[in-house]
Design a protein around this motif. Structure first.
Motif, PDB file in Angstrom:
ATOM      1  N   ASP A  13     -19.401  51.524 -45.526  1.00 47.42           N
ATOM      2  CA  ASP A  13     -20.704  52.186 -45.674  1.00 47.42           C
ATOM      3  C   ASP A  13     -20.511  53.637 -46.127  1.00 47.42           C
ATOM      4  O   ASP A  13     -19.866  54.436 -45.453  1.00 47.42           O
ATOM      5  CB  ASP A  13     -21.440  52.150 -44.327  1.00 47.42           C
ATOM      6  CG  ASP A  13     -22.885  52.637 -44.438  1.00 47.42           C
ATOM      7  OD1 ASP A  13     -23.274  53.144 -45.515  1.00 47.42           O
ATOM      8  OD2 ASP A  13     -23.613  52.538 -43.425  1.00 47.42           O
ATOM      9  N   LEU A  14     -21.102  53.970 -47.273  1.00 50.47           N
ATOM     10  CA  LEU A  14     -20.976  55.331 -47.805  1.00 50.47           C
ATOM     11  C   LEU A  14     -22.263  56.141 -47.672  1.00 50.47           C
ATOM     12  O   LEU A  14     -22.375  57.219 -48.267  1.00 50.47           O
ATOM     13  CB  LEU A  14     -20.577  55.281 -49.294  1.00 50.47           C
ATOM     14  CG  LEU A  14     -19.182  54.747 -49.622  1.00 50.47           C
ATOM     15  CD1 LEU A  14     -18.965  54.778 -51.133  1.00 50.47           C
ATOM     16  CD2 LEU A  14     -18.106  55.553 -48.915  1.00 50.47           C
ATOM     17  N   ARG A  15     -23.220  55.646 -46.889  1.00 44.78           N
ATOM     18  CA  ARG A  15     -24.498  56.370 -46.835  1.00 44.78           C
ATOM     19  C   ARG A  15     -24.331  57.796 -46.297  1.00 44.78           C
ATOM     20  O   ARG A  15     -24.869  58.747 -46.868  1.00 44.78           O
ATOM     21  CB  ARG A  15     -25.501  55.580 -45.992  1.00 44.78           C
ATOM     22  CG  ARG A  15     -26.112  54.418 -46.740  1.00 44.78           C
ATOM     23  CD  ARG A  15     -27.048  53.604 -45.877  1.00 44.78           C
ATOM     24  NE  ARG A  15     -26.330  52.935 -44.789  1.00 44.78           N
ATOM     25  CZ  ARG A  15     -26.885  52.000 -44.007  1.00 44.78           C
ATOM     26  NH1 ARG A  15     -28.147  51.643 -44.193  1.00 44.78           N
ATOM     27  NH2 ARG A  15     -26.174  51.416 -43.066  1.00 44.78           N
ATOM     28  N   GLU A  16     -23.586  57.938 -45.200  1.00 43.53           N
ATOM     29  CA  GLU A  16     -23.388  59.287 -44.659  1.00 43.53           C
ATOM     30  C   GLU A  16     -22.584  60.139 -45.640  1.00 43.53           C
ATOM     31  O   GLU A  16     -22.900  61.309 -45.880  1.00 43.53           O
ATOM     32  CB  GLU A  16     -22.668  59.211 -43.311  1.00 43.53           C
ATOM     33  CG  GLU A  16     -22.478  60.567 -42.660  1.00 43.53           C
ATOM     34  CD  GLU A  16     -21.837  60.467 -41.291  1.00 43.53           C
ATOM     35  OE1 GLU A  16     -21.467  61.515 -40.740  1.00 43.53           O
ATOM     36  OE2 GLU A  16     -21.682  59.336 -40.775  1.00 43.53           O
ATOM     37  N   HIS A  17     -21.548  59.537 -46.189  1.00 43.75           N
ATOM     38  CA  HIS A  17     -20.724  60.233 -47.165  1.00 43.75           C
ATOM     39  C   HIS A  17     -21.554  60.637 -48.378  1.00 43.75           C
ATOM     40  O   HIS A  17     -21.422  61.751 -48.912  1.00 43.75           O
ATOM     41  CB  HIS A  17     -19.570  59.329 -47.583  1.00 43.75           C
ATOM     42  CG  HIS A  17     -18.655  59.927 -48.593  1.00 43.75           C
ATOM     43  ND1 HIS A  17     -17.835  60.991 -48.314  1.00 43.75           N
ATOM     44  CD2 HIS A  17     -18.445  59.619 -49.905  1.00 43.75           C
ATOM     45  CE1 HIS A  17     -17.150  61.316 -49.408  1.00 43.75           C
ATOM     46  NE2 HIS A  17     -17.496  60.483 -50.382  1.00 43.75           N
ATOM     47  N   SER A  18     -22.419  59.741 -48.811  1.00 45.57           N
ATOM     48  CA  SER A  18     -23.266  60.010 -49.972  1.00 45.57           C
ATOM     49  C   SER A  18     -24.238  61.152 -49.684  1.00 45.57           C
ATOM     50  O   SER A  18     -24.478  62.019 -50.532  1.00 45.57           O
ATOM     51  CB  SER A  18     -24.037  58.744 -50.362  1.00 45.57           C
ATOM     52  OG  SER A  18     -24.887  58.992 -51.457  1.00 45.57           O
ATOM     53  N   THR A  19     -24.771  61.153 -48.459  1.00 43.96           N
ATOM     54  CA  THR A  19     -25.687  62.241 -48.074  1.00 43.96           C
ATOM     55  C   THR A  19     -24.960  63.580 -48.083  1.00 43.96           C
ATOM     56  O   THR A  19     -25.482  64.591 -48.577  1.00 43.96           O
ATOM     57  CB  THR A  19     -26.276  61.977 -46.680  1.00 43.96           C
ATOM     58  OG1 THR A  19     -27.003  60.740 -46.706  1.00 43.96           O
ATOM     59  CG2 THR A  19     -27.195  63.101 -46.262  1.00 43.96           C
ATOM     60  N   LEU A  20     -23.738  63.582 -47.537  1.00 50.91           N
ATOM     61  CA  LEU A  20     -22.953  64.822 -47.514  1.00 50.91           C
ATOM     62  C   LEU A  20     -22.627  65.291 -48.924  1.00 50.91           C
ATOM     63  O   LEU A  20     -22.685  66.489 -49.223  1.00 50.91           O
ATOM     64  CB  LEU A  20     -21.664  64.602 -46.718  1.00 50.91           C
ATOM     65  CG  LEU A  20     -21.836  64.393 -45.208  1.00 50.91           C
ATOM     66  CD1 LEU A  20     -20.488  64.056 -44.570  1.00 50.91           C
ATOM     67  CD2 LEU A  20     -22.433  65.640 -44.551  1.00 50.91           C
ATOM     68  N   ARG A  21     -22.293  64.332 -49.781  1.00 50.09           N
ATOM     69  CA  ARG A  21     -21.976  64.709 -51.165  1.00 50.09           C
ATOM     70  C   ARG A  21     -23.211  65.263 -51.872  1.00 50.09           C
ATOM     71  O   ARG A  21     -23.122  66.221 -52.638  1.00 50.09           O
ATOM     72  CB  ARG A  21     -21.420  63.514 -51.929  1.00 50.09           C
ATOM     73  CG  ARG A  21     -19.985  63.202 -51.572  1.00 50.09           C
ATOM     74  CD  ARG A  21     -19.327  62.362 -52.622  1.00 50.09           C
ATOM     75  NE  ARG A  21     -19.957  61.057 -52.777  1.00 50.09           N
ATOM     76  CZ  ARG A  21     -19.466  60.085 -53.510  1.00 50.09           C
ATOM     77  NH1 ARG A  21     -18.333  60.262 -54.171  1.00 50.09           N
ATOM     78  NH2 ARG A  21     -20.079  58.922 -53.592  1.00 50.09           N
ATOM     79  N   GLN A  22     -24.377  64.663 -51.581  1.00 48.34           N
ATOM     80  CA  GLN A  22     -25.604  65.157 -52.189  1.00 48.34           C
ATOM     81  C   GLN A  22     -25.920  66.557 -51.694  1.00 48.34           C
ATOM     82  O   GLN A  22     -26.311  67.439 -52.466  1.00 48.34           O
ATOM     83  CB  GLN A  22     -26.765  64.199 -51.866  1.00 48.34           C
ATOM     84  CG  GLN A  22     -28.121  64.629 -52.412  1.00 48.34           C
ATOM     85  CD  GLN A  22     -28.142  64.720 -53.927  1.00 48.34           C
ATOM     86  OE1 GLN A  22     -27.394  64.024 -54.616  1.00 48.34           O
ATOM     87  NE2 GLN A  22     -29.004  65.585 -54.454  1.00 48.34           N
TER      88      GLN A  22
END
Length: 467
Positions: free
Chosen positions: A122-131
């Motif tokens: 799951d990359l949702r948290e990672h994606s949020t941080l990257r955004q």
């Protein structure tokens, strides 16, 4: 003999790993039909194992990414291990889910490829941080590239590694030319050594740096900049990096110089005018009323002394110690060693209060020489000033106290001198003024609101002077 038990243990061990993994682990056949679906897959995609086993994996693939599955199945059939790649799948509710996927071929006992296993992280948290990081970088870039100052950053040792675009536009240089200590090349040769010495002191000590110097532009011309750098420190006080700016102050500097020249010219003309008035008084009044002429000349001299002090301070204000010293000069012969200053704070008064105070001190010294503590050989005078109160109640206070002179008598009428001593300071600085004709010695005291009396540029200074 023990192989079945060992196999059973391995199967149970493997099942436990799959069941308790935080990553989705899925197996499918070569047609993409789901064979297994662990608990993490249920949490990630919203489909239960019962709903997915026996169904196509394409159920969780968005319509615009179906060709990915075609490619994955083809590569699995060819025996290829598909290393982690980022993609998007969708939940049961149709919401997109960013994931990182690794796909491996599954072989039977004879080594034949019969399916594939997929691990999805799951990359949702990672994606949020990257955004958030992208947005932060965009905001920083927008700020750094649009502020009117030249800006730069250095590491904890002072090695400059970044400049904003305004720096390059102004200097006509590149990062390769300017990084580290390269910035010295655009400094004026008459100032660069001083600048290097001062900024190195800040690099070494972690103190905030501030300086003013000229920088050469791309056109070869020098302009003046006010430059500052602040350290960013960790919890232990170690400098992590420096953030610096250079603000063009050429126009302000030139305007200040013009104002200074104009003020000097005004002061010169005013002194000439005072000299003319003095000459007129000498010629007109001295013959008929020498006492009046003397009083007028002294007061004109007091005005001139105040004006000189204010001019030296660019009309920002005048220091109280200088005012007192200049206004007792006319009684210097008899006052030497007899006028004492006790507590004295370094105080700069605004121009209006400075002029009013100067005239008052001049008048008090004159009266002391005629009638008060300086009228005999034993009298003395204590002059003190400083601050009382805190915050909004803070006030500038000053006291002139005479002792040892002839007995003091309250005058029967108030003359112009009393106006200078009482009314002028009261009006100029909204001060409370008291004049006590104590037989033991005259006491004059003023108490003025801080903001009404103190020049803004020294409003926070209050340090003891040596007597």
């Amino acid at each position: 003999m023990n192989e079945p038990a060992d196999t059973s243990f391995r199967d149970a061990h493997f099942a436990a790993i799959v069941a308790n993994s935080t990553d989705a682990i899925v197996s499918k056949d070569l047609n993409g039909v789901v064979i297994s679906w662990n608990a993490a897959a249920e949490r990630l995609f919203g489909w239960t194992a019962e709903e997915m086993i026996g169904e196509s994996i394409r159920r969780i693939i968005p319509s615009d990414r179906q060709d990915e599955e075609d490619s994955i199945l083809a590569r699995v059939r060819a025996g290829e291990l598909i290393t982690k790649f980022e993609t998007v799948r969708q939940t049961k509710a149709g919401a997109p889910v960013p994931i990182a996927v690794t796909v491996s071929p599954i072989r039977d006992a004879e080594g034949k490829i019969v399916g594939a296993s997929k691990i999805a992280h799951d990359l949702r948290e990672h994606s949020t941080l990257r955004q958030e990081l992208r947005e932060s970088q965009q905001q920083f870039a927008a700020l750094a590239q649009n502020i009117p100052q030249l800006a730069w950053m250095a590491d904890g040792k002072g090695w400059i590694y970044w400049y904003n675009q305004r720096w390059y536009d102004y200097t006509g240089t590149t990062l390769e030319q300017m990084q580290g200590w390269g910035w010295r090349d655009v400094h004026h040769p008459e100032h660069v050594d001083r600048v290097v010495e001062r900024i190195q002191h800040s690099w070494d000590t972690g103190e905030v740096w501030e300086d003013t110097f000229p920088l050469r532009g791309a056109d070869g011309e020098f302009r003046w900049f006010l430059s500052r750098a602040n350290p960013l420190k960790d919890d232990e006080g170690n400098v992590l990096l420096w953030c610096g700016t250079n603000t063009d102050i050429t126009e302000q500097r030139e305007a200040s110089e013009r104002i200074t020249l104009l003020m000097r010219e005004v002061n010169h003309r005013a002194r000439n005018m005072l000299s003319t008035v003095q000459a007129i008084v000498n010629r007109t009044a001295s013959a008929s009323d020498s006492e009046l002429a003397d009083a007028l000349l002294r007061r004109i001299a007091a005005l001139s002394a105040n004006q000189n002090l204010l001019n030296e301070g660019d009309w920002v204000g005048a220091v109280v110690a200088d005012i007192v010293a200049s206004q007792i000069l006319h009684v210097g012969d008899i006052a030497e060693g007899r006028i004492h200053t006790g507590r004295r704070d370094q105080v700069m008064l605004k121009p209006g209060p400075a002029e009013a105070l100067g005239l008052a001190i001049h008048e008090l010294a004159t009266n002391a020489a005629k009638y008060g503590a300086l009228a005999n050989d034993t009298g003395e005078i204590d002059v003190t000033w400083g601050f009382e109160g805190e915050g909004e109640d803070r006030r500038f206070v000053m006291e002139w106290r005479e002792r040892g002179g002839p007995p003091v008598e309250k005058p029967e009428r108030k003359g112009f001198g009393t106006t200078i001593i009482e009314r002028n300071p009261a009006f100029a600085m909204r001060a409370d003024v008291t004049l006590d004709f104590d037989p033991a010695g005259l006491v004059w005291r003023i108490s003025a609101p801080y903001d009404s009396a103190i020049a803004p540029d020294l409003s926070d200074i209050s340090r003891p002077e040596a007597d």
